[in-house]
Design a protein around this motif. Structure first.
Motif, PDB file in Angstrom:
ATOM      1  N   ARG A 166       0.805  -1.228   0.000  1.00 25.52           N
ATOM      2  CA  ARG A 166       0.000   0.000   0.000  1.00 25.52           C
ATOM      3  C   ARG A 166       0.839   1.280   0.000  1.00 25.52           C
ATOM      4  N   PRO A 167       1.952   1.334   0.703  1.00 25.09           N
ATOM      5  CA  PRO A 167       2.756   2.565   0.650  1.00 25.09           C
ATOM      6  C   PRO A 167       3.257   2.912  -0.761  1.00 25.09           C
ATOM      7  N   ASN A 168       3.288   1.918  -1.653  1.00 28.06           N
ATOM      8  CA  ASN A 168       3.737   2.175  -3.033  1.00 28.06           C
ATOM      9  C   ASN A 168       2.702   2.948  -3.844  1.00 28.06           C
ATOM     10  N   PHE A 169       1.434   2.868  -3.441  1.00 33.23           N
ATOM     11  CA  PHE A 169       0.348   3.430  -4.255  1.00 33.23           C
ATOM     12  C   PHE A 169       0.145   4.894  -3.861  1.00 33.23           C
ATOM     13  N   LYS A 170       0.896   5.764  -4.478  1.00 33.26           N
ATOM     14  CA  LYS A 170       1.018   7.153  -4.040  1.00 33.26           C
ATOM     15  C   LYS A 170      -0.289   7.932  -4.114  1.00 33.26           C
ATOM     16  N   GLN A 171      -1.156   7.616  -5.109  1.00 33.52           N
ATOM     17  CA  GLN A 171      -2.371   8.403  -5.282  1.00 33.52           C
ATOM     18  C   GLN A 171      -3.622   7.705  -4.757  1.00 33.52           C
ATOM     19  N   LEU A 172      -3.442   6.514  -4.199  1.00 33.28           N
ATOM     20  CA  LEU A 172      -4.580   5.737  -3.717  1.00 33.28           C
ATOM     21  C   LEU A 172      -4.983   6.219  -2.323  1.00 33.28           C
ATOM     22  N   ASN A 173      -6.148   6.852  -2.245  1.00 31.89           N
ATOM     23  CA  ASN A 173      -6.621   7.401  -0.974  1.00 31.89           C
ATOM     24  C   ASN A 173      -7.450   6.423  -0.164  1.00 31.89           C
ATOM     25  N   THR A 174      -8.232   5.574  -0.857  1.00 28.11           N
ATOM     26  CA  THR A 174      -9.214   4.732  -0.166  1.00 28.11           C
ATOM     27  C   THR A 174      -9.181   3.320  -0.720  1.00 28.11           C
ATOM     28  N   VAL A 175      -9.238   2.347   0.197  1.00 28.77           N
ATOM     29  CA  VAL A 175      -9.364   0.938  -0.189  1.00 28.77           C
ATOM     30  C   VAL A 175     -10.641   0.398   0.426  1.00 28.77           C
ATOM     31  N   ILE A 176     -11.517  -0.126  -0.418  1.00 28.86           N
ATOM     32  CA  ILE A 176     -12.785  -0.712   0.023  1.00 28.86           C
ATOM     33  C   ILE A 176     -12.704  -2.208  -0.231  1.00 28.86           C
ATOM     34  N   ILE A 177     -12.894  -3.013   0.812  1.00 27.65           N
ATOM     35  CA  ILE A 177     -12.754  -4.451   0.635  1.00 27.65           C
ATOM     36  C   ILE A 177     -14.091  -5.154   0.842  1.00 27.65           C
ATOM     37  N   ALA A 178     -14.297  -6.190   0.045  1.00 28.52           N
ATOM     38  CA  ALA A 178     -15.534  -6.967   0.056  1.00 28.52           C
ATOM     39  C   ALA A 178     -15.231  -8.388   0.472  1.00 28.52           C
ATOM     40  N   GLY A 179     -16.194  -9.016   1.107  1.00 28.11           N
ATOM     41  CA  GLY A 179     -16.027 -10.402   1.515  1.00 28.11           C
ATOM     42  C   GLY A 179     -16.651 -10.638   2.867  1.00 28.11           C
ATOM     43  N   ALA A 180     -16.729 -11.918   3.232  1.00 35.02           N
ATOM     44  CA  ALA A 180     -17.432 -12.286   4.461  1.00 35.02           C
ATOM     45  C   ALA A 180     -16.815 -11.656   5.701  1.00 35.02           C
ATOM     46  N   THR A 181     -15.504 -11.504   5.710  1.00 34.18           N
ATOM     47  CA  THR A 181     -14.823 -10.957   6.893  1.00 34.18           C
ATOM     48  C   THR A 181     -14.373  -9.522   6.678  1.00 34.18           C
ATOM     49  N   ALA A 182     -14.919  -8.874   5.629  1.00 30.09           N
ATOM     50  CA  ALA A 182     -14.437  -7.552   5.249  1.00 30.09           C
ATOM     51  C   ALA A 182     -14.597  -6.535   6.374  1.00 30.09           C
ATOM     52  N   ALA A 183     -15.741  -6.558   7.073  1.00 31.81           N
ATOM     53  CA  ALA A 183     -15.987  -5.539   8.088  1.00 31.81           C
ATOM     54  C   ALA A 183     -14.949  -5.599   9.203  1.00 31.81           C
ATOM     55  N   ALA A 184     -14.666  -6.827   9.692  1.00 33.22           N
ATOM     56  CA  ALA A 184     -13.681  -6.965  10.756  1.00 33.22           C
ATOM     57  C   ALA A 184     -12.286  -6.576  10.287  1.00 33.22           C
ATOM     58  N   GLU A 185     -11.935  -7.016   9.063  1.00 32.87           N
ATOM     59  CA  GLU A 185     -10.608  -6.707   8.545  1.00 32.87           C
ATOM     60  C   GLU A 185     -10.451  -5.226   8.269  1.00 32.87           C
ATOM     61  N   ALA A 186     -11.545  -4.574   7.848  1.00 38.58           N
ATOM     62  CA  ALA A 186     -11.473  -3.156   7.523  1.00 38.58           C
ATOM     63  C   ALA A 186     -11.079  -2.329   8.739  1.00 38.58           C
TER      64      ALA A 186
END
Length: 576
Positions: A166-186
């Motif tokens: 993630r530190p490599n992605f200079k312009q990436l402000n937000t990551v949204i993750i989907a999946g059964a455990t997404a809420a806890a991992e987020a």
């Protein structure tokens, strides 16, 4: 209202109704080409012209999407539900700063999350950059940085592959993750859970976009270097409708069709040959995350009543290993198959006719400019081994190295006219590369072949695929076709292998069919088969038997990998 071939005229939304579909069995190919026109409104949005249009009409309660999950459960959404859900996802994206012209990267498999992300992004006027599940961390790293994506939506399992980068992605402000455990991992990983959309009010309306506004940024591999970004406008969907209608046998205006593909929705074929085109015509689209298996593909189609599907030649070749699929799957409702991406062996066409009584219509194009040439058995006969004829709206030619048109029968580069309705806007941040595709008023494909007197095109190979052996220019496609027609061959890939005397020799990689053992006797038999079928100088001087083939992200046999391996094996000579 009836329309004859001489009156056939397709303009704008009328393509969804009478003309092309009523032409089945009555209109001639020449009449269709002569009277075809395509009207794309200056203000146009793909989400508005698909799901949103049907949500506000008589199909609002029709099933738009069937999603089969990993555990076998099935989620279904109507057009009205898909409209509402995508409006809520649009609110989620907008809440994280996404607006018109922003790039959203989509690292998802087939399913509800991908469908909602695509629709939500289009509604906002954003640019969707799909990323294949087959891409490794280095390729994803490149695409995220090259595109300047501000937001990424990813499956939790896919995000885990690249989270440490993630530190490599200079312009990436937000990551949204989907999946059964997404809420806890987020909560733990500083990301956002995709399911938050359910609690948001819908984002009203749809962005007012021009037909020429950018909508999709597709990363595809070339012959050299990392994948290049190919930018398409909203108008591309309209450019696909006639050709999709043709390779689906002029049946798209008939009600209640069901469309499916085994191909990743990150590929242009999955997006347009099934998903957005299916929604344009008001049909049901099936999504499944299941890994491709030839028997499971038939089981899925039977389970959901699939009527039309897109399958790559590689997938079809594997399915053709089943000698009597209708005996195992007697309730198939399949009506037509579209295929493209690489040449389809004539033996597979024979198999479909013999065992399924279903036509396979092959088409040809590039991600940059697509659906140029193809077949429609309902309208004109298929010549086995040919690419088909130019589809309506596409002016095609064969030219020499100076850009001059060649007469029928002479081999040269296949080109499309620069006003083609599916032509891309350009390579992302690579204007010189974009310009290099032009020669006069033509768009170069890099593919070589010829056109016969009946207007059918015949593929000989890509510029980097052509084998130059002892002064001969040999296209691998016809050799592969000849090999696959032999009963002992399930799949074949042909490349040029470096040779000190001839420059290159023809080498064939063979996956034997069931019941056939790889040995010297079989290799010699296959060499003789090609000599007798094609020509002495085209036979594979080298044959290597394999148990499987490495594939590209779009489901093709990775011939670039095979060429490189041969070059390295023979002392580092150029693999072209």
């Amino acid at each position: 209202m009836s329309e004859t071939a001489g009156q056939l005229r397709l303009t704008g939304d009328r393509m969804t109704r009478a003309a092309i579909e009523r032409a089945a069995g009555t209109a001639s190919y020449d009449g269709l080409i002569a009277h075809f026109s395509l009207n794309v409104p200056p203000r146009y949005n793909m989400a508005a012209d698909t799901v949103l249009r049907h949500s506000a009409g008589p199909l609002n309660d029709a099933t738009a999407l069937l999603c089969e999950e990993d555990d076998g459960t099935v989620r279904d959404l109507t057009y009205a539900q898909l409209d509402d859900a995508s409006a809520r996802v649009a609110a989620l994206l907008h809440g994280h700063g996404i607006g018109k012209g922003d790039v959203i990267a989509c690292y998802l498999g087939q399913g509800l999350e991908a469908a909602l992300t695509y629709l939500a992004g289009l509604r906002l006027g954003a640019i969707i950059a799909p990323l294949s599940q087959l891409y490794g961390p280095e390729t994803v790293d490149h695409a995220l940085n090259d595109s300047g994506a501000r937001l990424l939506v990813a499956d939790a399992a896919l995000w885990a592959r690249i989270a440490e980068r993630r530190p490599n992605f200079k312009q990436l402000n937000t990551v949204i993750i989907a999946g059964a455990t997404a809420a806890a991992e987020a909560a733990e990983a500083g990301t956002v859970a995709f399911d938050q959309w359910r609690d948001l009010p819908p984002q009203s309306g749809c962005a007012d976009t021009a037909a020429e506004d950018p909508a999709l940024l597709l990363y595809t591999s070339g012959s050299t270097g990392l994948p290049k970004g190919i930018l398409h406008a909203h108008r591309i969907l309209r450019g696909y409708l006639a050709s999709v209608s043709l390779f689906y046998e002029l049946q798209m205006c008939e009600p209640r069709q069901v469309l499916w593909t085994a191909s990743d929705w990150s590929w242009v074929a999955g997006i347009f040959n099934v998903m957005l085109t299916g929604w344009f015509f008001g049909h049901t689209v099936v999504a499944s995350r299941a890994r491709f298996d030839e028997k499971e593909a038939f089981a899925l189609m039977q389970r959901f009543g699939v009527t039309h599907c897109f399958l790559t030649p590689t997938a079809l070749k594997r399915m053709a290993g089943l000698r009597a699929p209708k005996a195992d799957f007697p309730d198939l409702e399949l009506r037509a198959i579209g295929t493209g991406g690489e040449p389809l062996p004539g033996a597979v066409l024979d198999w479909a006719d013999r065992t399924l009584n279903v036509p396979i219509n092959e088409f040809y194009g590039l991600t940059e400019v697509n659906h140029l040439i193809g077949n429609c058995r309902a309208l004109y006969p298929i010549k086995p081994g040919s690419m088909g004829r130019a589809y309506p709206g596409h002016t095609m030619a064969v030219i020499d190295e100076n850009g001059e048109m060649l007469p029928d029968g002479e081999e040269g580069e296949i080109v499309a006219r620069s006003d083609d309705p599916t032509l891309f806007l350009g390579y992302w941040n690579q204007p010189q590369r974009t310009s290099a595709m032009r020669i006069g008023n033509w768009v170069r494909t890099g593919d070589f072949g010829c056109r016969d007197a009946d207007g059918y095109f015949w593929y000989r190979g890509r510029n980097d695929d052509l084998i130059k052996s002892a002064g001969y220019r040999i296209g691998p496609a016809e050799i592969e076709d000849a090999l696959v027609r032999h009963d002992a061959v399930a799949e074949a890939a042909v490349v040029g292998s470096p040779d000190p005397d001839r420059g290159q020799v023809v080498k064939a990689f063979i996956r034997p069919a069931r019941g056939h053992s790889p040995n010297d006797a079989l290799a010699k038999e296959l060499q003789q088969h090609v000599k007798k079928t094609l020509a002495f100088y085209k036979y594979p001087r080298e044959i290597e038997f394999v148990t499987d083939f490495k594939q590209t992200s779009t489901g093709k046999i990775d011939r670039k990998f095979l060429r490189k391996r041969e070059a390295e094996r023979k002392g580092g000579q150029s693999a072209r």
